[in-house]
Write a protein that holds these residues in place. Structure first.
Motif, PDB file in Angstrom:
ATOM      1  N   UNK A 220       0.827  -1.205   0.000  1.00 19.48           N
ATOM      2  CA  UNK A 220       0.000   0.000   0.000  1.00 19.48           C
ATOM      3  C   UNK A 220       0.864   1.259   0.000  1.00 19.48           C
ATOM      4  N   UNK A 221       1.839   1.311   0.900  1.00 16.61           N
ATOM      5  CA  UNK A 221       2.688   2.502   1.009  1.00 16.61           C
ATOM      6  C   UNK A 221       3.521   2.722  -0.251  1.00 16.61           C
TER       7      UNK A 221
ATOM      8  N   UNK B  63      11.732  10.358  14.006  1.00 20.07           N
ATOM      9  CA  UNK B  63      11.129  10.206  12.680  1.00 20.07           C
ATOM     10  C   UNK B  63      11.112  11.543  11.940  1.00 20.07           C
ATOM     11  N   UNK B  64      10.749  12.612  12.631  1.00 16.77           N
ATOM     12  CA  UNK B  64      10.645  13.911  11.970  1.00 16.77           C
ATOM     13  C   UNK B  64      11.963  14.683  11.960  1.00 16.77           C
ATOM     14  N   UNK B  65      13.009  14.079  12.511  1.00  9.65           N
ATOM     15  CA  UNK B  65      14.339  14.657  12.436  1.00  9.65           C
ATOM     16  C   UNK B  65      14.647  15.712  13.482  1.00  9.65           C
TER      17      UNK B  65
ATOM     18  N   UNK C   3       4.860  12.998  -3.743  1.00 11.55           N
ATOM     19  CA  UNK C   3       5.130  13.878  -2.600  1.00 11.55           C
ATOM     20  C   UNK C   3       4.489  13.430  -1.298  1.00 11.55           C
ATOM     21  N   UNK C   4       3.874  12.258  -1.289  1.00  9.98           N
ATOM     22  CA  UNK C   4       3.146  11.806  -0.101  1.00  9.98           C
ATOM     23  C   UNK C   4       4.064  11.328   1.024  1.00  9.98           C
ATOM     24  N   UNK C   5       5.289  10.945   0.685  1.00  9.64           N
ATOM     25  CA  UNK C   5       6.198  10.347   1.672  1.00  9.64           C
ATOM     26  C   UNK C   5       6.432  11.247   2.894  1.00  9.64           C
ATOM     27  N   UNK C   6       6.770  12.541   2.714  1.00 11.15           N
ATOM     28  CA  UNK C   6       6.963  13.382   3.899  1.00 11.15           C
ATOM     29  C   UNK C   6       5.693  13.534   4.732  1.00 11.15           C
ATOM     30  N   UNK C   7       4.561  13.616   4.064  1.00  6.88           N
ATOM     31  CA  UNK C   7       3.288  13.732   4.782  1.00  6.88           C
ATOM     32  C   UNK C   7       3.045  12.476   5.609  1.00  6.88           C
ATOM     33  N   UNK C   8       3.280  11.310   5.020  1.00  2.25           N
ATOM     34  CA  UNK C   8       3.071  10.055   5.735  1.00  2.25           C
ATOM     35  C   UNK C   8       4.035   9.936   6.916  1.00  2.25           C
TER      36      UNK C   8
ATOM     37  N   UNK D   5       3.112   2.901   9.414  1.00  2.00           N
ATOM     38  CA  UNK D   5       4.116   3.828   9.946  1.00  2.00           C
ATOM     39  C   UNK D   5       5.531   3.340   9.659  1.00  2.00           C
ATOM     40  N   UNK D   6       5.792   2.077   9.912  1.00  2.00           N
ATOM     41  CA  UNK D   6       7.149   1.551   9.705  1.00  2.00           C
ATOM     42  C   UNK D   6       7.567   1.664   8.240  1.00  2.00           C
ATOM     43  N   UNK D   7       6.656   1.307   7.342  1.00  2.00           N
ATOM     44  CA  UNK D   7       7.003   1.366   5.921  1.00  2.00           C
ATOM     45  C   UNK D   7       7.140   2.809   5.441  1.00  2.00           C
ATOM     46  N   UNK D   8       6.199   3.676   5.829  1.00  2.00           N
ATOM     47  CA  UNK D   8       6.254   5.049   5.314  1.00  2.00           C
ATOM     48  C   UNK D   8       7.378   5.868   5.932  1.00  2.00           C
ATOM     49  N   UNK D   9       7.682   5.648   7.207  1.00  2.00           N
ATOM     50  CA  UNK D   9       8.685   6.481   7.875  1.00  2.00           C
ATOM     51  C   UNK D   9      10.095   5.915   7.802  1.00  2.00           C
ATOM     52  N   UNK D  10      10.236   4.607   7.840  1.00  2.00           N
ATOM     53  CA  UNK D  10      11.563   4.020   7.999  1.00  2.00           C
ATOM     54  C   UNK D  10      12.079   3.221   6.798  1.00  2.00           C
ATOM     55  N   UNK D  11      11.183   2.622   6.039  1.00  2.00           N
ATOM     56  CA  UNK D  11      11.646   1.677   5.016  1.00  2.00           C
ATOM     57  C   UNK D  11      11.612   2.288   3.617  1.00  2.00           C
ATOM     58  N   UNK D  12      10.460   2.765   3.195  1.00  2.00           N
ATOM     59  CA  UNK D  12      10.322   3.250   1.820  1.00  2.00           C
ATOM     60  C   UNK D  12      11.182   4.463   1.470  1.00  2.00           C
ATOM     61  N   UNK D  13      11.534   5.320   2.412  1.00  2.00           N
ATOM     62  CA  UNK D  13      12.458   6.396   2.019  1.00  2.00           C
ATOM     63  C   UNK D  13      13.827   5.868   1.563  1.00  2.00           C
TER      64      UNK D  13
END
Length: 189
Positions: free
Chosen positions: A52-53, A185-187, A62-67, A118-126
């Protein structure tokens, strides 16, 4: 990623509290089918979360930062809920849990669904988008959850008694660690 995942899946939640109660009544062997149902459902959800992510990221680049910020906000919500959590009740379910119960518990477990997203959008897919690697991460996230389930099941009444006595301190520590993960996560940290 691993610390955030462990804090999320090893903290008290529907699976872990149910395993705590059930293991105190039926033991580890009596819960093996239930646990394998949880693990099967968790792996299914982790694979769906990754798919899904990554699909959403391809459709809306551009959805990655929002997620990432939504995931961090959800982790802050979990921290707040962890602070408010009361100790588990002394009631034990009457029906021995089955594989089917474990699997379907995962399919409606909002905590695990949001955890996967959360794990995929914040940590893996980037950092990684290849399907074999996404599957490997899904398995990894499921294994972390399975280890948490085992810890709670093995602990049984011992952990239940300790948690009941010291739940405020334990909840506060877990909540602060979740806040730390959200800020990472948000740096901010």
């Amino acid at each position: 990623m691993t610390l955030s995942a462990i804090l999320t899946v090893w903290s008290p939640g529907p699976n872990n509290i149910l395993l705590l109660s059930s293991a105190s009544k039926y033991g580890i062997r009596g819960n093996l089918r239930f646990m394998t149902g949880i693990w099967s459902g968790s792996l299914t959800l982790m694979c769906l979360s990754g798919l899904f992510c990554s699909t959403l990221g391809a459709i809306i680049p551009g959805i990655q930062p929002v997620m990432k910020y939504l995931g961090a906000a959800y982790i802050l919500y979990l921290a707040w809920q962890t602070c408010l959590r009361l100790p588990p009740s002394n009631q034990v379910q009457e029906k021995k849990p089955t594989w089917k119960m474990g699997f379907f518990l995962q399919m409606i477990n909002v905590k695990i669904i949001i955890y996967g997203l959360t794990m995929f959008s914040a940590y893996i897919l980037p950092y990684e988008a290849r399907v074999p690697m996404l599957f490997a991460f899904a398995v990894y996230l499921m294994i972390l959850g399975a280890l948490g389930n085992l810890i709670w099941a093995i602990a049984g009444n011992v952990l239940k008694c300790c948690y009941t006595r010291h739940y405020k301190l334990m909840n506060t520590v877990m909540a602060l660690l979740l806040v730390w993960c959200s800020l990472r996560i948000v740096g901010v940290l």
